[in-house]
Design a protein around this motif. Structure first.
Motif, PDB file in Angstrom:
ATOM      1  N   ILE A   1      -6.211   9.472  -2.183  1.00  0.00           N
ATOM      2  CA  ILE A   1      -5.364   8.611  -1.395  1.00  0.00           C
ATOM      3  C   ILE A   1      -5.515   7.004  -0.899  1.00  0.00           C
ATOM      4  CG2 ILE A   1      -3.580   7.650   1.032  1.00  0.00           C
ATOM      5  CD1 ILE A   1      -3.310  10.580   1.304  1.00  0.00           C
ATOM      6  N   THR A   2      -7.177   7.411  -0.977  1.00  0.00           N
ATOM      7  CA  THR A   2      -7.834   5.906  -0.286  1.00  0.00           C
ATOM      8  C   THR A   2      -8.733   5.739  -1.770  1.00  0.00           C
ATOM      9  OG1 THR A   2     -10.079   7.706   0.473  1.00  0.00           O
ATOM     10  CG2 THR A   2      -8.462   6.367   1.794  1.00  0.00           C
ATOM     11  N   ASN A   3      -8.920   6.702  -2.841  1.00  0.00           N
ATOM     12  CA  ASN A   3      -9.177   5.884  -4.031  1.00  0.00           C
ATOM     13  C   ASN A   3      -8.271   5.461  -5.190  1.00  0.00           C
ATOM     14  OD1 ASN A   3     -12.077   7.333  -3.799  1.00  0.00           O
ATOM     15  ND2 ASN A   3     -11.216   8.951  -5.774  1.00  0.00           N
ATOM     16  N   TYR A   4      -7.370   6.091  -4.834  1.00  0.00           N
ATOM     17  CA  TYR A   4      -6.195   5.396  -5.321  1.00  0.00           C
ATOM     18  C   TYR A   4      -5.331   4.039  -4.435  1.00  0.00           C
ATOM     19  CZ  TYR A   4      -1.180   3.926  -6.320  1.00  0.00           C
ATOM     20  OH  TYR A   4      -0.150   3.297  -7.017  1.00  0.00           O
ATOM     21  N   LEU A   5      -5.774   3.543  -3.111  1.00  0.00           N
ATOM     22  CA  LEU A   5      -4.898   2.014  -2.545  1.00  0.00           C
ATOM     23  C   LEU A   5      -6.663   1.584  -3.030  1.00  0.00           C
ATOM     24  CD1 LEU A   5      -3.958   3.708   0.510  1.00  0.00           C
ATOM     25  CD2 LEU A   5      -2.314   3.139  -1.645  1.00  0.00           C
ATOM     26  N   ALA A   6      -7.717   1.833  -2.540  1.00  0.00           N
ATOM     27  CA  ALA A   6      -8.805   0.891  -2.978  1.00  0.00           C
ATOM     28  C   ALA A   6      -8.715   0.389  -4.386  1.00  0.00           C
ATOM     29  CB  ALA A   6     -10.527   1.638  -3.020  1.00  0.00           C
ATOM     30  N   ALA A   7      -8.255   0.600  -5.367  1.00  0.00           N
ATOM     31  CA  ALA A   7      -8.131   0.577  -6.610  1.00  0.00           C
ATOM     32  C   ALA A   7      -7.081  -0.048  -6.579  1.00  0.00           C
ATOM     33  CB  ALA A   7      -8.446   1.539  -8.050  1.00  0.00           C
ATOM     34  N   LEU A   8      -6.125   0.004  -6.299  1.00  0.00           N
ATOM     35  CA  LEU A   8      -4.744  -0.918  -6.092  1.00  0.00           C
ATOM     36  C   LEU A   8      -5.099  -2.322  -5.876  1.00  0.00           C
ATOM     37  CD1 LEU A   8      -1.563  -0.251  -6.578  1.00  0.00           C
ATOM     38  CD2 LEU A   8      -1.128   0.004  -3.905  1.00  0.00           C
ATOM     39  N   LYS A   9      -5.869  -2.249  -4.549  1.00  0.00           N
ATOM     40  CA  LYS A   9      -6.313  -3.373  -4.104  1.00  0.00           C
ATOM     41  C   LYS A   9      -7.157  -4.494  -5.024  1.00  0.00           C
ATOM     42  CE  LYS A   9      -5.892  -1.888   0.717  1.00  0.00           C
ATOM     43  NZ  LYS A   9      -6.810  -1.558   1.638  1.00  0.00           N
ATOM     44  N   ALA A  10      -7.750  -3.976  -6.070  1.00  0.00           N
ATOM     45  CA  ALA A  10      -8.681  -4.678  -7.126  1.00  0.00           C
ATOM     46  C   ALA A  10      -7.405  -4.980  -8.210  1.00  0.00           C
ATOM     47  CB  ALA A  10      -9.496  -3.697  -7.449  1.00  0.00           C
ATOM     48  N   LYS A  11      -6.814  -4.435  -8.448  1.00  0.00           N
ATOM     49  CA  LYS A  11      -5.503  -4.644  -9.087  1.00  0.00           C
ATOM     50  C   LYS A  11      -5.456  -6.196  -8.810  1.00  0.00           C
ATOM     51  CE  LYS A  11      -3.199  -0.525 -12.066  1.00  0.00           C
ATOM     52  NZ  LYS A  11      -2.345   0.581 -11.669  1.00  0.00           N
ATOM     53  N   VAL A  12      -4.882  -6.394  -8.707  1.00  0.00           N
ATOM     54  CA  VAL A  12      -3.714  -8.021  -8.021  1.00  0.00           C
ATOM     55  C   VAL A  12      -5.269  -8.917  -8.249  1.00  0.00           C
ATOM     56  CG1 VAL A  12      -2.161  -6.984  -6.448  1.00  0.00           C
ATOM     57  CG2 VAL A  12      -4.833  -7.748  -5.598  1.00  0.00           C
ATOM     58  N   PHE A  13      -6.328  -8.806  -8.512  1.00  0.00           N
ATOM     59  CA  PHE A  13      -7.228  -9.699  -9.017  1.00  0.00           C
ATOM     60  C   PHE A  13      -7.671  -9.675 -10.326  1.00  0.00           C
ATOM     61  CE2 PHE A  13      -8.053  -9.088  -4.383  1.00  0.00           C
ATOM     62  CZ  PHE A  13      -8.186 -10.518  -4.334  1.00  0.00           C
ATOM     63  N   LYS A  14      -7.140  -8.861 -11.115  1.00  0.00           N
ATOM     64  CA  LYS A  14      -7.868  -8.350 -12.450  1.00  0.00           C
ATOM     65  C   LYS A  14      -7.723  -9.397 -13.558  1.00  0.00           C
ATOM     66  CE  LYS A  14      -6.350  -5.068 -15.838  1.00  0.00           C
ATOM     67  NZ  LYS A  14      -7.813  -3.932 -16.236  1.00  0.00           N
ATOM     68  N   ASN A  15      -6.925 -10.379 -13.510  1.00  0.00           N
ATOM     69  CA  ASN A  15      -7.281 -11.705 -14.093  1.00  0.00           C
ATOM     70  C   ASN A  15      -7.775 -12.669 -13.578  1.00  0.00           C
ATOM     71  OD1 ASN A  15      -5.100 -10.331 -16.615  1.00  0.00           O
ATOM     72  ND2 ASN A  15      -3.532 -11.025 -15.062  1.00  0.00           N
TER      73      ASN A  15
ATOM     74  N   GLU B   1       1.208  -0.881   0.007  1.00  0.00           N
ATOM     75  CA  GLU B   1      -0.045   0.025  -0.116  1.00  0.00           C
ATOM     76  C   GLU B   1       1.073   1.059  -0.304  1.00  0.00           C
ATOM     77  OE1 GLU B   1      -2.890  -0.242   3.015  1.00  0.00           O
ATOM     78  OE2 GLU B   1      -3.247  -2.316   2.903  1.00  0.00           O
ATOM     79  N   VAL B   2       0.968   0.827  -1.115  1.00  0.00           N
ATOM     80  CA  VAL B   2       1.971   2.542  -1.890  1.00  0.00           C
ATOM     81  C   VAL B   2       1.307   3.624  -2.432  1.00  0.00           C
ATOM     82  CG1 VAL B   2       4.163   3.526  -1.677  1.00  0.00           C
ATOM     83  CG2 VAL B   2       4.342   1.224  -1.358  1.00  0.00           C
ATOM     84  N   TYR B   3       1.785   5.515  -1.720  1.00  0.00           N
ATOM     85  CA  TYR B   3       1.588   6.170  -2.733  1.00  0.00           C
ATOM     86  C   TYR B   3       2.088   7.069  -3.353  1.00  0.00           C
ATOM     87  CZ  TYR B   3      -0.505   7.873   1.744  1.00  0.00           C
ATOM     88  OH  TYR B   3      -0.386   8.535   2.945  1.00  0.00           O
ATOM     89  N   GLN B   4       1.742   8.068  -3.752  1.00  0.00           N
ATOM     90  CA  GLN B   4       2.729   9.157  -3.980  1.00  0.00           C
ATOM     91  C   GLN B   4       2.667  10.180  -2.864  1.00  0.00           C
ATOM     92  OE1 GLN B   4       4.836   9.306  -6.848  1.00  0.00           O
ATOM     93  NE2 GLN B   4       4.677   7.251  -7.333  1.00  0.00           N
ATOM     94  N   PRO B   5       3.655  10.979  -3.004  1.00  0.00           N
ATOM     95  CA  PRO B   5       3.185  11.421  -1.763  1.00  0.00           C
ATOM     96  C   PRO B   5       2.347  13.079  -1.734  1.00  0.00           C
ATOM     97  CG  PRO B   5       5.472  11.676  -3.013  1.00  0.00           C
ATOM     98  CD  PRO B   5       4.828  10.720  -2.725  1.00  0.00           C
TER      99      PRO B   5
ATOM    100  N   THR C   1     -13.636  -3.905  -3.339  1.00  0.00           N
ATOM    101  CA  THR C   1     -12.490  -3.425  -1.973  1.00  0.00           C
ATOM    102  C   THR C   1     -12.645  -2.013  -1.921  1.00  0.00           C
ATOM    103  OG1 THR C   1     -10.985  -2.786  -4.542  1.00  0.00           O
ATOM    104  CG2 THR C   1     -10.500  -5.169  -3.723  1.00  0.00           C
ATOM    105  N   SER C   2     -11.464  -1.907  -0.274  1.00  0.00           N
ATOM    106  CA  SER C   2     -11.403  -0.629   0.024  1.00  0.00           C
ATOM    107  C   SER C   2     -10.085  -0.339   1.399  1.00  0.00           C
ATOM    108  CB  SER C   2     -13.059  -0.741   0.861  1.00  0.00           C
ATOM    109  OG  SER C   2     -13.614   0.416   1.561  1.00  0.00           O
ATOM    110  N   ASP C   3     -10.619   1.169   0.982  1.00  0.00           N
ATOM    111  CA  ASP C   3      -9.589   1.685   1.902  1.00  0.00           C
ATOM    112  C   ASP C   3     -10.158   2.805   3.119  1.00  0.00           C
ATOM    113  OD1 ASP C   3      -6.005   1.148   2.441  1.00  0.00           O
ATOM    114  OD2 ASP C   3      -6.712   3.775   2.623  1.00  0.00           O
ATOM    115  N   THR C   4      -9.294   3.609   4.056  1.00  0.00           N
ATOM    116  CA  THR C   4      -9.852   4.146   4.967  1.00  0.00           C
ATOM    117  C   THR C   4      -8.790   4.812   5.772  1.00  0.00           C
ATOM    118  OG1 THR C   4     -11.552   3.170   5.966  1.00  0.00           O
ATOM    119  CG2 THR C   4     -10.796   4.527   6.800  1.00  0.00           C
ATOM    120  N   ILE C   5      -8.806   5.708   5.384  1.00  0.00           N
ATOM    121  CA  ILE C   5      -7.491   6.626   6.439  1.00  0.00           C
ATOM    122  C   ILE C   5      -8.216   7.983   8.187  1.00  0.00           C
ATOM    123  CG2 ILE C   5      -5.963   6.640   5.001  1.00  0.00           C
ATOM    124  CD1 ILE C   5      -6.253   9.221   3.847  1.00  0.00           C
TER     125      ILE C   5
END
Length: 196
Positions: free
Chosen positions: A51-65, A40-44, A75-79
């Motif tokens: 941030i949460t939009n990016y991380l929630a979408a990032l968590k979905a990427k690993v299931f893409k195929n 869970e790394v994002y651009q500063p 997928t979800s992220d909270t800050i």
């Protein structure tokens, strides 16, 4: 009802959070929990819901195929956003105490993004709730961290636990968002996706 609408869909919740699992269950929807590690790394330069939009979408990427035609992946992220900075999960009890001292006697925002992914489309929505804490004593902070061990929670607290009962003076927005899952948005989006 929603469960009837979703009968031809397979819902996958990619979250280890017991709170998210419990809340989704409360919609009486059948779902499978599937978890994969994500760095869970994002651009500063990203701020707030970026941030949460990016991380929630990032968590979905690993299931893409892996998604089938009838799958809907959630997928979800909270800050916690406080003093123009993101507060995530504490690394240890001392870090949790430091976080709570910072949140004491001030307001902060809890921001959750939920990403819905199917083969046809991807939607990411976010919800923001403002939370006001009273001035917490060191004794209250120490008691909470020692007894409730909030190391798996953004901002080092759960509003549905002791600290929420005694420390939160008011909130503006969705309570369930602060718990970690804006259920009204989840319900509405699944309702819409079920008709596609």
């Amino acid at each position: 009802m929603l469960s009837e609408k979703l009968k031809n869909h397979h819902i996958i919740l990619a979250s280890a959070s017991p709170r998210r699992q419990e809340l989704l269950q409360s919609l009486n929807v059948d779902f499978e929990v599937r978890i994969k590690p994500v760095n869970e790394v994002y651009q500063p330069e990203l701020k707030r819901e970026e941030i949460t939009n990016y991380l929630a979408a990032l968590k979905a990427k690993v299931f893409k195929n892996e998604l089938n035609a009838n799958d809907i992946l959630i997928t979800s992220d909270t800050i916690v956003w406080h003093n123009n900075a993101a507060i995530e999960k504490p690394v240890d009890e001392e870090d949790a105490k430091r976080m709570l001292k910072n949140l004491s006697n001030s307001s902060h925002e809890v921001i959750t993004s939920v990403c819905f992914t199917s083969i046809k489309e991807q939607k990411t929505l976010h919800c923001i709730t403002k939370v006001y804490f009273k001035a917490l004593t060191n004794q209250e902070i120490n008691y909470y961290v020692t007894n409730y061990k909030p190391l798996d929670k953004a901002g080092a607290y759960g509003i549905q636990e002791w600290i929420g009962y005694i420390g939160v003076e008011k909130i503006e927005g969705s309570y369930l968002n602060v718990v970690g899952f804006p259920l009204h948005l989840v319900y509405e989006t699944l309702n819409n996706m079920a008709t596609i």
